[in-house]
Design a protein around this motif. Structure first.
Motif, PDB file in Angstrom:
ATOM      1  N   ILE A 378       0.898  -1.163  -0.009  1.00  0.00           N
ATOM      2  CA  ILE A 378       0.010   0.005   0.005  1.00  0.00           C
ATOM      3  C   ILE A 378       0.799   1.272  -0.165  1.00  0.00           C
ATOM      4  CG2 ILE A 378      -1.806   1.131   1.247  1.00  0.00           C
ATOM      5  CD1 ILE A 378      -2.582  -1.433   2.501  1.00  0.00           C
ATOM      6  N   THR A 379       1.233   1.794  -1.336  1.00  0.00           N
ATOM      7  CA  THR A 379       1.965   2.869  -1.209  1.00  0.00           C
ATOM      8  C   THR A 379       1.314   4.070  -2.056  1.00  0.00           C
ATOM      9  OG1 THR A 379       2.765   1.868  -3.483  1.00  0.00           O
ATOM     10  CG2 THR A 379       4.115   1.434  -1.485  1.00  0.00           C
ATOM     11  N   GLU A 380       0.544   3.814  -2.782  1.00  0.00           N
ATOM     12  CA  GLU A 380      -0.225   5.006  -3.481  1.00  0.00           C
ATOM     13  C   GLU A 380      -1.493   4.276  -4.186  1.00  0.00           C
ATOM     14  OE1 GLU A 380       2.131   4.730  -7.956  1.00  0.00           O
ATOM     15  OE2 GLU A 380       2.753   6.110  -6.262  1.00  0.00           O
ATOM     16  N   ALA A 381      -2.262   5.463  -4.697  1.00  0.00           N
ATOM     17  CA  ALA A 381      -3.680   4.986  -5.144  1.00  0.00           C
ATOM     18  C   ALA A 381      -4.327   6.226  -5.725  1.00  0.00           C
ATOM     19  CB  ALA A 381      -4.721   4.355  -3.971  1.00  0.00           C
ATOM     20  N   SER A 382      -4.863   5.969  -6.832  1.00  0.00           N
ATOM     21  CA  SER A 382      -5.579   6.990  -7.703  1.00  0.00           C
ATOM     22  C   SER A 382      -7.197   6.915  -7.379  1.00  0.00           C
ATOM     23  CB  SER A 382      -4.891   7.226  -8.871  1.00  0.00           C
ATOM     24  OG  SER A 382      -5.374   5.758  -9.532  1.00  0.00           O
ATOM     25  N   SER A 383      -7.641   5.779  -7.216  1.00  0.00           N
ATOM     26  CA  SER A 383      -9.226   5.741  -7.189  1.00  0.00           C
ATOM     27  C   SER A 383      -9.388   4.572  -6.061  1.00  0.00           C
ATOM     28  CB  SER A 383      -9.512   5.265  -8.641  1.00  0.00           C
ATOM     29  OG  SER A 383      -8.936   3.751  -8.781  1.00  0.00           O
ATOM     30  N   ALA A 384     -10.578   4.424  -5.772  1.00  0.00           N
ATOM     31  CA  ALA A 384     -11.361   3.468  -4.691  1.00  0.00           C
ATOM     32  C   ALA A 384     -10.996   2.141  -5.204  1.00  0.00           C
ATOM     33  CB  ALA A 384     -12.962   3.771  -4.772  1.00  0.00           C
ATOM     34  N   LEU A 385     -10.937   2.012  -6.575  1.00  0.00           N
ATOM     35  CA  LEU A 385     -10.636   0.630  -6.951  1.00  0.00           C
ATOM     36  C   LEU A 385      -9.375   0.146  -6.569  1.00  0.00           C
ATOM     37  CD1 LEU A 385     -11.705  -2.015  -8.683  1.00  0.00           C
ATOM     38  CD2 LEU A 385     -10.627  -0.784 -10.804  1.00  0.00           C
ATOM     39  N   ASP A 386      -8.371   1.161  -6.679  1.00  0.00           N
ATOM     40  CA  ASP A 386      -7.106   0.503  -6.310  1.00  0.00           C
ATOM     41  C   ASP A 386      -6.974   0.175  -4.813  1.00  0.00           C
ATOM     42  OD1 ASP A 386      -6.074   1.386  -8.868  1.00  0.00           O
ATOM     43  OD2 ASP A 386      -5.460   3.330  -8.124  1.00  0.00           O
ATOM     44  N   VAL A 387      -7.844   0.855  -3.968  1.00  0.00           N
ATOM     45  CA  VAL A 387      -7.792   0.435  -2.509  1.00  0.00           C
ATOM     46  C   VAL A 387      -8.414  -0.713  -2.203  1.00  0.00           C
ATOM     47  CG1 VAL A 387      -8.533   1.336  -0.265  1.00  0.00           C
ATOM     48  CG2 VAL A 387      -8.018   2.986  -1.827  1.00  0.00           C
ATOM     49  N   VAL A 388      -9.481  -1.136  -3.131  1.00  0.00           N
ATOM     50  CA  VAL A 388     -10.181  -2.241  -2.952  1.00  0.00           C
ATOM     51  C   VAL A 388      -9.320  -3.604  -3.410  1.00  0.00           C
ATOM     52  CG1 VAL A 388     -11.985  -3.931  -3.821  1.00  0.00           C
ATOM     53  CG2 VAL A 388     -12.482  -1.628  -3.275  1.00  0.00           C
ATOM     54  N   LEU A 389      -8.500  -3.344  -4.537  1.00  0.00           N
ATOM     55  CA  LEU A 389      -7.626  -4.247  -4.994  1.00  0.00           C
ATOM     56  C   LEU A 389      -6.275  -4.523  -4.196  1.00  0.00           C
ATOM     57  CD1 LEU A 389      -7.819  -3.574  -8.925  1.00  0.00           C
ATOM     58  CD2 LEU A 389      -9.145  -5.366  -7.592  1.00  0.00           C
ATOM     59  N   ALA A 390      -5.930  -3.331  -3.385  1.00  0.00           N
ATOM     60  CA  ALA A 390      -4.881  -3.363  -2.653  1.00  0.00           C
ATOM     61  C   ALA A 390      -4.795  -4.894  -1.698  1.00  0.00           C
ATOM     62  CB  ALA A 390      -4.794  -2.405  -1.922  1.00  0.00           C
ATOM     63  N   ARG A 391      -6.247  -4.906  -1.131  1.00  0.00           N
ATOM     64  CA  ARG A 391      -6.336  -6.441  -0.168  1.00  0.00           C
ATOM     65  C   ARG A 391      -7.651  -6.979  -0.633  1.00  0.00           C
ATOM     66  NH1 ARG A 391      -3.436  -6.105   4.635  1.00  0.00           N
ATOM     67  NH2 ARG A 391      -4.542  -8.102   5.071  1.00  0.00           N
ATOM     68  N   PRO A 392      -7.726  -7.817  -1.720  1.00  0.00           N
ATOM     69  CA  PRO A 392      -8.916  -8.214  -2.385  1.00  0.00           C
ATOM     70  C   PRO A 392      -9.332  -9.484  -1.422  1.00  0.00           C
ATOM     71  CG  PRO A 392      -7.066  -9.144  -3.520  1.00  0.00           C
ATOM     72  CD  PRO A 392      -6.553  -8.156  -2.490  1.00  0.00           C
ATOM     73  N   LEU A 393      -9.653  -9.411  -0.139  1.00  0.00           N
ATOM     74  CA  LEU A 393     -10.089 -10.449   0.695  1.00  0.00           C
ATOM     75  C   LEU A 393     -11.645 -10.537   0.640  1.00  0.00           C
ATOM     76  CD1 LEU A 393      -8.201  -9.660   4.257  1.00  0.00           C
ATOM     77  CD2 LEU A 393      -7.634 -11.299   2.649  1.00  0.00           C
ATOM     78  N   SER A 394     -12.223  -9.488   0.741  1.00  0.00           N
ATOM     79  CA  SER A 394     -13.687  -9.415   0.380  1.00  0.00           C
ATOM     80  C   SER A 394     -13.896  -9.769  -1.081  1.00  0.00           C
ATOM     81  CB  SER A 394     -14.448  -8.117   0.631  1.00  0.00           C
ATOM     82  OG  SER A 394     -14.034  -7.916   2.158  1.00  0.00           O
ATOM     83  N   LEU A 395     -13.273  -9.147  -1.919  1.00  0.00           N
ATOM     84  CA  LEU A 395     -13.378  -9.547  -3.296  1.00  0.00           C
ATOM     85  C   LEU A 395     -13.336 -11.103  -3.716  1.00  0.00           C
ATOM     86  CD1 LEU A 395     -11.763  -6.812  -5.541  1.00  0.00           C
ATOM     87  CD2 LEU A 395     -14.032  -7.330  -5.028  1.00  0.00           C
ATOM     88  N   GLY A 396     -12.227 -11.595  -2.898  1.00  0.00           N
ATOM     89  CA  GLY A 396     -12.084 -13.254  -3.319  1.00  0.00           C
ATOM     90  C   GLY A 396     -13.242 -13.837  -2.642  1.00  0.00           C
ATOM     91  N   TYR A 397     -13.921 -13.568  -1.486  1.00  0.00           N
ATOM     92  CA  TYR A 397     -14.827 -14.014  -0.807  1.00  0.00           C
ATOM     93  C   TYR A 397     -16.058 -14.012  -1.788  1.00  0.00           C
ATOM     94  CZ  TYR A 397     -18.553 -15.200   2.594  1.00  0.00           C
ATOM     95  OH  TYR A 397     -19.662 -15.645   3.105  1.00  0.00           O
ATOM     96  N   ILE A 398     -16.361 -12.768  -2.170  1.00  0.00           N
ATOM     97  CA  ILE A 398     -17.387 -12.445  -3.066  1.00  0.00           C
ATOM     98  C   ILE A 398     -17.507 -13.326  -4.397  1.00  0.00           C
ATOM     99  CG2 ILE A 398     -18.629 -10.906  -4.289  1.00  0.00           C
ATOM    100  CD1 ILE A 398     -17.990  -8.699  -2.023  1.00  0.00           C
ATOM    101  N   ALA A 399     -16.237 -13.188  -4.719  1.00  0.00           N
ATOM    102  CA  ALA A 399     -16.145 -13.959  -6.066  1.00  0.00           C
ATOM    103  C   ALA A 399     -16.433 -15.448  -5.999  1.00  0.00           C
ATOM    104  CB  ALA A 399     -14.579 -13.748  -6.783  1.00  0.00           C
ATOM    105  N   ALA A 400     -15.830 -16.130  -4.649  1.00  0.00           N
ATOM    106  CA  ALA A 400     -16.160 -17.335  -4.544  1.00  0.00           C
ATOM    107  C   ALA A 400     -17.881 -17.617  -4.544  1.00  0.00           C
ATOM    108  CB  ALA A 400     -15.402 -17.786  -3.217  1.00  0.00           C
ATOM    109  N   ILE A 401     -18.449 -16.823  -3.624  1.00  0.00           N
ATOM    110  CA  ILE A 401     -19.859 -17.162  -3.541  1.00  0.00           C
ATOM    111  C   ILE A 401     -20.752 -16.889  -4.819  1.00  0.00           C
ATOM    112  CG2 ILE A 401     -21.834 -16.388  -1.968  1.00  0.00           C
ATOM    113  CD1 ILE A 401     -19.619 -17.968  -0.610  1.00  0.00           C
ATOM    114  N   VAL A 402     -20.477 -16.013  -5.415  1.00  0.00           N
ATOM    115  CA  VAL A 402     -20.983 -15.628  -6.615  1.00  0.00           C
ATOM    116  C   VAL A 402     -20.951 -16.623  -7.492  1.00  0.00           C
ATOM    117  CG1 VAL A 402     -21.173 -13.834  -8.651  1.00  0.00           C
ATOM    118  CG2 VAL A 402     -21.104 -12.944  -6.305  1.00  0.00           C
ATOM    119  N   GLY A 403     -19.737 -16.822  -8.034  1.00  0.00           N
ATOM    120  CA  GLY A 403     -19.301 -18.180  -8.883  1.00  0.00           C
ATOM    121  C   GLY A 403     -19.903 -19.391  -8.369  1.00  0.00           C
ATOM    122  N   GLU A 404     -19.817 -19.592  -7.214  1.00  0.00           N
ATOM    123  CA  GLU A 404     -20.460 -21.090  -6.830  1.00  0.00           C
ATOM    124  C   GLU A 404     -21.841 -20.806  -7.035  1.00  0.00           C
ATOM    125  OE1 GLU A 404     -22.157 -23.535  -3.641  1.00  0.00           O
ATOM    126  OE2 GLU A 404     -22.342 -21.304  -3.763  1.00  0.00           O
TER     127      GLU A 404
END
Length: 585
Positions: A378-404
């Motif tokens: 976590i050094t720099e970010a230009s958008s909220a998407l950069d912050v979300v992708l910096a630690r995609p814990l929730s994204l991984g979980y959501i992707a797991a559930i949605v795909g499942e």
């Protein structure tokens, strides 16, 4: 649920050569951004560059093991330096984590920045400012803080600080009550924090709406498959919904519930375990495991028992006994995937989408685990998407559930289509069977007419010549006499072979030989057969109400023995015969 990442971290740290955050001060040479504990904190600032909207919070830390050190004495404690990643080990219940950091505004105009965290769960976080050695509380937030006492009602924890030109100030953060294994502190622009909070709110709200919609669909659309299946699948989706609803803070956001993590975490662990148990059960039904050999059925029974046991442990003490639940939460889909692949080889239609569903679920969890083991700096970010992708814990979980869920709905649809095909085939087969029954009934009717005509002719002959019985074969005449002998004494329970021979005026040996020649039965078997047929006639004529009465009338001393012999001869119990007759009537 995400504490599984800490477990995997501890298992693989040696292989990956990664140093845990809590060991940074004893792991050899320090990064350049780390300073000794007695040196002033490195001042934080953000430039006006469009890609410099977020930085890791380089702070010193102190872990209050008792959680009771007052703020007036906290400055006297020995703070430790940290790496520049902004990652700190989270305090367990009864502990408090203190962070000390400095912020400087080198700009010529006023700036507003926000101190925040990548993680979501905090009971209470308080921001203090060091003013000439005295800590002054600026604001507080957290899930146990009443809304009227909060300085911010955003979904994420954040503390705005307004910095005047040439300001250089020292702040303290006191953090208590979290279940996540680490805390990642950051400083960001107010605009980015607003965008990030909005994105998080929309992402979690859409996810909850998605799960709720699929739960409703599973009840309405798929009830025709198997009642147990849609109940288990709906339970699974409800558990996912409740877990995310509580974990993401909606219980506090919508209903102002201020329960601490020590209360809510066991609840979320319970929903996680119950959801996994429902997942195993509906996969068992969907993959038709009940039709498999006993070892495969026992595998699912064993897995269910293990899930129940580890869920109970996690509910009792999530901070120390939750590891088995989190491991089984990751391992269980892999076991189910093996079963699904086996079913693919057996050509089960819905096995392919089930396998894809479980593979997607495992892949999403792997992404979340990997994002913990090898986090993006976590050094720099230009958008909220950069912050979300910096630690995609929730994204991984959501992707797991949605795909499942998407692939699982495809599997259910495949199962429904297969059931519809079978139903149509059954209708066609039933129609053909109905026509065949009609043909057989017609043939049977013709045969009955022929038989009836012959019987009527025979009866006419017998009516004209009463002595015609004498023209029957000698064996038939003997059987008739023996039958009449038994029926004449049907109520006599002691009437046996000896009395029957006496009634027919023959020896017992002669009686046995002639019955053997006539119908192949022994005298005792013959007497028993006549009594049983007499009892069946009594049932068909509805002469008695109970099995005991019928047994007594037919000459049996024991009703249970009678029922056993009756079932051996007629393939059903006397009670079943009576019930069938009554239903027809």
């Amino acid at each position: 649920m995400f504490r599984i990442y800490a477990i995997v971290w501890s298992l693989l740290v040696t292989a990956l050569g990664v140093v845990p955050a809590e060991a940074a001060d004893t792991a050899g040479p320090q990064p350049a951004c780390v300073h000794p504990g007695d040196a002033p904190p490195v001042a934080h600032t953000l430039s006006d560059a469009p890609d410099d909207l977020l930085r890791a919070l380089r702070a010193e830390y102190f872990l209050d093991h008792t959680g009771g050190i007052d703020r007036d004495r906290i400055a006297d404690q020995s703070f430790h330096p940290r790496s520049c990643g902004g990652v700190f080990t989270a305090p367990v219940p009864s502990q408090a984590l203190w962070l000390r950091f400095a912020v400087a505004n080198a700009h010529t105009a006023e700036r507003e920045w926000v101190i925040s965290f990548i993680e979501k769960i905090f009971d209470e976080v308080v921001l203090f400012e060091d003013r000439d050695g005295t800590l002054v509380e600026l604001s507080r937030a957290g899930r146990t803080i009443r809304p009227e006492a909060k300085d911010s009602t955003a979904l994420r924890t954040g503390f705005p600080i307004v910095m005047q030109p040439d300001d250089d100030r020292v702040f303290y953060l006191r953090i208590i009550g979290t279940f996540e294994p680490t805390i990642t502190a950051v400083i960001m622009s107010a605009e980015l924090f607003s965008d990030w909070t909005t994105a998080t709110l929309l992402m979690t709200a859409l996810f909850l709406a998605y799960v709720a919609t699929f739960a409703l669909l599973s009840v309405i659309v798929f009830r025709q498959v198997d009642r147990r299946f849609y109940q288990y699948y709906t339970l699974y989706l409800v558990c996912l919904f409740m877990f995310s609803f509580i974990y993401d803070g909606w219980l506090n956001q919508l209903f102002e519930v201020t329960l601490p993590a020590t209360t809510l975490t066991p609840v979320t662990e319970g929903f996680a375990g119950l959801g996994m148990l429902a997942n195993v059960q509906y996969c068992r039904i969907l993959l038709n495991v009940d039709a498999d050999a006993q070892p495969w059925r026992r595998l699912f029974q064993f897995l269910s028992v293990v899930i129940i046991a580890v869920t109970g442990l996690a509910v009792l003490d999530p901070w120390h006994l939750a590891m088995p639940l989190h491991l089984i939460y990751f391992v269980s889909p892999l076991i189910l995937l093996v079963v699904a692949i086996r079913k693919i080889r057996a050509r089960l239609p819905q096995a392919w989408p089930v396998a894809a569903s479980l593979l997607t679920f495992s892949g999403g969890l792997f992404v979340a685990v990997y994002s913990f083991l090898v986090p993006v700096s976590i050094t720099e970010a230009s958008s909220a998407l950069d912050v979300v992708l910096a630690r995609p814990l929730s994204l991984g979980y959501i992707a797991a559930i949605v795909g499942e869920t998407l692939f699982m709905m495809l599997a259910i649809s495949t199962m429904v289509r297969a059931a519809q095909v079978e139903r149509r085939s059954a209708v066609v087969e039933l129609a053909a069977l109905g026509q065949r029954v009609k043909d057989i009934e017609q043939l049977q009717g013709n045969a009955e007419k022929t038989t009836r005509a012959r019987l009527e002719a025979l009866e006419a002959v017998l009516a004209d010549n009463p002595q015609s019985k004498q023209h029957l074969p000698i064996r038939h005449q003997f059987l008739d006499r023996a039958t009449e002998g038994v029926l004449d004494n049907i109520g006599d329970q002691s009437f046996g072979v000896e009395k029957l021979a006496a009634a027919l005026a023959v020896s017992q040996k002669t009686l046995g030989r002639r019955l053997k020649q006539a119908n192949g039965q022994s005298p005792a078997s013959f007497i028993r057969s006549v009594r049983l047929n007499y009892a069946r006639n009594l049932i068909l004529l509805d002469q008695y109400n109970t099995v005991a009465e019928i047994a007594h009338a037919a000459g049996f001393s024991s009703a249970s023995n009678f029922a056993k012999l009756y079932r051996q001869q007629f393939g059903e119990t006397p009670s079943q015969s009576i019930g069938t007759l009554r239903n027809v009537q």
